[in-house]
Design a protein around this motif. Structure first.
Motif, PDB file in Angstrom:
ATOM      1  N   ILE A 275       2.433   1.525  -3.614  1.00 43.83           N
ATOM      2  CA  ILE A 275       1.399   1.991  -4.360  1.00 43.83           C
ATOM      3  C   ILE A 275       1.128   3.536  -4.261  1.00 43.83           C
ATOM      4  O   ILE A 275       1.111   4.328  -5.172  1.00 43.83           O
ATOM      5  CB  ILE A 275       0.167   1.236  -4.087  1.00 43.83           C
ATOM      6  CG1 ILE A 275       0.278  -0.108  -4.902  1.00 43.83           C
ATOM      7  CG2 ILE A 275      -1.058   2.126  -5.043  1.00 43.83           C
ATOM      8  CD1 ILE A 275      -0.872  -1.110  -4.275  1.00 43.83           C
ATOM      9  N   ALA A 276       0.960   4.022  -3.103  1.00 42.00           N
ATOM     10  CA  ALA A 276       0.695   5.297  -2.852  1.00 42.00           C
ATOM     11  C   ALA A 276       2.062   6.491  -3.277  1.00 42.00           C
ATOM     12  O   ALA A 276       1.755   7.388  -3.623  1.00 42.00           O
ATOM     13  CB  ALA A 276       0.320   5.721  -1.379  1.00 42.00           C
ATOM     14  N   ALA A 277       3.134   5.818  -2.944  1.00 40.01           N
ATOM     15  CA  ALA A 277       4.338   6.592  -3.305  1.00 40.01           C
ATOM     16  C   ALA A 277       4.590   6.802  -4.852  1.00 40.01           C
ATOM     17  O   ALA A 277       4.669   7.771  -5.371  1.00 40.01           O
ATOM     18  CB  ALA A 277       5.578   6.026  -2.912  1.00 40.01           C
TER      19      ALA A 277
ATOM     20  N   GLU B 248       2.002   6.621  -7.051  1.00 44.01           N
ATOM     21  CA  GLU B 248       0.780   7.447  -7.452  1.00 44.01           C
ATOM     22  C   GLU B 248       1.137   9.120  -7.001  1.00 44.01           C
ATOM     23  O   GLU B 248       1.014   9.974  -7.905  1.00 44.01           O
ATOM     24  CB  GLU B 248      -0.481   7.044  -6.593  1.00 44.01           C
ATOM     25  CG  GLU B 248      -0.968   5.853  -7.159  1.00 44.01           C
ATOM     26  CD  GLU B 248      -2.065   5.058  -6.436  1.00 44.01           C
ATOM     27  OE1 GLU B 248      -2.316   5.692  -5.112  1.00 44.01           O
ATOM     28  OE2 GLU B 248      -3.019   4.474  -6.840  1.00 44.01           O
ATOM     29  N   GLN B 249       1.888   9.193  -6.001  1.00 42.69           N
ATOM     30  CA  GLN B 249       2.439  10.669  -5.535  1.00 42.69           C
ATOM     31  C   GLN B 249       3.322  11.195  -6.510  1.00 42.69           C
ATOM     32  O   GLN B 249       3.330  12.169  -6.847  1.00 42.69           O
ATOM     33  CB  GLN B 249       2.616  10.546  -4.117  1.00 42.69           C
ATOM     34  CG  GLN B 249       1.442  10.486  -3.256  1.00 42.69           C
ATOM     35  CD  GLN B 249       2.063  10.375  -1.772  1.00 42.69           C
ATOM     36  OE1 GLN B 249       3.438  10.390  -1.323  1.00 42.69           O
ATOM     37  NE2 GLN B 249       1.295  10.118  -0.776  1.00 42.69           N
TER      38      GLN B 249
ATOM     39  N   LEU C 177       2.819  -0.800 -11.079  1.00 43.50           N
ATOM     40  CA  LEU C 177       1.761  -0.377 -10.088  1.00 43.50           C
ATOM     41  C   LEU C 177       0.511  -1.637 -10.040  1.00 43.50           C
ATOM     42  O   LEU C 177       0.068  -1.801  -8.991  1.00 43.50           O
ATOM     43  CB  LEU C 177       1.132   1.119 -10.487  1.00 43.50           C
ATOM     44  CG  LEU C 177       0.133   1.657  -9.592  1.00 43.50           C
ATOM     45  CD1 LEU C 177       1.057   1.980  -8.382  1.00 43.50           C
ATOM     46  CD2 LEU C 177       0.008   3.196 -10.170  1.00 43.50           C
TER      47      LEU C 177
ATOM     48  N   PRO D 123       0.694  -1.237  -0.116  1.00 47.04           N
ATOM     49  CA  PRO D 123       0.026  -0.030  -0.086  1.00 47.04           C
ATOM     50  C   PRO D 123       0.989   1.261  -0.015  1.00 47.04           C
ATOM     51  O   PRO D 123       0.523   2.167  -0.750  1.00 47.04           O
ATOM     52  CB  PRO D 123      -0.700  -0.256   0.999  1.00 47.04           C
ATOM     53  CG  PRO D 123      -0.891  -1.500   1.336  1.00 47.04           C
ATOM     54  CD  PRO D 123       0.380  -2.192   1.062  1.00 47.04           C
ATOM     55  N   ALA D 124       1.746   1.283   0.810  1.00 46.35           N
ATOM     56  CA  ALA D 124       2.722   2.366   0.953  1.00 46.35           C
ATOM     57  C   ALA D 124       3.687   2.771  -0.654  1.00 46.35           C
ATOM     58  O   ALA D 124       3.614   3.866  -1.039  1.00 46.35           O
ATOM     59  CB  ALA D 124       3.782   2.510   1.974  1.00 46.35           C
TER      60      ALA D 124
ATOM     61  N   ARG E 158      -0.874  -3.851  -7.062  1.00 47.11           N
ATOM     62  CA  ARG E 158      -2.199  -3.887  -6.953  1.00 47.11           C
ATOM     63  C   ARG E 158      -2.848  -5.351  -6.741  1.00 47.11           C
ATOM     64  O   ARG E 158      -3.534  -5.678  -5.665  1.00 47.11           O
ATOM     65  CB  ARG E 158      -3.094  -3.007  -7.671  1.00 47.11           C
ATOM     66  CG  ARG E 158      -2.843  -1.544  -7.610  1.00 47.11           C
ATOM     67  CD  ARG E 158      -3.730  -0.793  -8.484  1.00 47.11           C
ATOM     68  NE  ARG E 158      -3.642   0.515  -8.053  1.00 47.11           N
ATOM     69  CZ  ARG E 158      -3.360   1.711  -9.102  1.00 47.11           C
ATOM     70  NH1 ARG E 158      -3.457   1.055 -10.516  1.00 47.11           N
ATOM     71  NH2 ARG E 158      -3.266   2.643  -8.782  1.00 47.11           N
TER      72      ARG E 158
ATOM     73  N   HIS F 131      -0.955  -7.587  -3.778  1.00 44.68           N
ATOM     74  CA  HIS F 131      -1.494  -7.014  -2.651  1.00 44.68           C
ATOM     75  C   HIS F 131      -2.929  -7.809  -2.190  1.00 44.68           C
ATOM     76  O   HIS F 131      -3.114  -8.242  -1.271  1.00 44.68           O
ATOM     77  CB  HIS F 131      -1.695  -5.372  -2.526  1.00 44.68           C
ATOM     78  CG  HIS F 131      -2.040  -4.967  -1.060  1.00 44.68           C
ATOM     79  ND1 HIS F 131      -3.674  -4.701  -0.728  1.00 44.68           N
ATOM     80  CD2 HIS F 131      -1.315  -5.010   0.123  1.00 44.68           C
ATOM     81  CE1 HIS F 131      -3.292  -4.624   0.578  1.00 44.68           C
ATOM     82  NE2 HIS F 131      -2.360  -4.727   1.078  1.00 44.68           N
TER      83      HIS F 131
END
Length: 119
Positions: A58-60, A62-63, A102, A55-56, A106, A109
């Motif tokens: 994926i978020a990184a 996306e950011q 990415l 999750p981290a 997903r 996960h």
């Protein structure tokens, strides 16, 4: 005979990210190195992304994609304010380069499966 300061170090030109839940993702070293740094991993010939870290990661990614796109939009606005137009962006965007990895993160996960490379 001396082999120089890099003797014994592995030089890689590609990453092959693998999991039991998806097909492999191949990525040139420069792109792979960049994305690994984005997710907080040091580029290396071998590695793993644990399910708990996805999750981290994926978020990184996306950011980082959002930041790259925002920087481009800001540059386009600044150029337009001066009556100019930016040339098309060079090469492949981070969004395009990162998308396969990415999606792999997903799916892995959701399936509770790790992602590895270099093994």
């Amino acid at each position: 005979m001396s082999l120089g300061p890099d003797a014994g170090t592995e030089v890689h030109t590609m990453y092959k990210f693998k999991s039991k839940a998806t097909g492999d993702v191949l990525m040139l070293a420069a792109s792979g190195d960049h994305i690994l740094r984005v997710i907080g991993k040091e580029p290396a010939g071998k590695g793993i992304v644990e399910v708990a870290d996805m999750p981290a990661a994926i978020a990184a990614i996306e950011q980082a994609v959002a930041a790259e796109e925002a920087a481009r939009a800001q540059a386009e606005q600044a150029a337009a304010a001066e009556g100019k137009k930016l040339p098309p962006a060079d090469g492949v965007s981070l969004r395009q380069r990162a998308w396969p990895l990415l999606e792999m993160f997903r799916r892995c996960h959701a399936a509770d499966v790790v992602v590895v490379w270099g093994v």
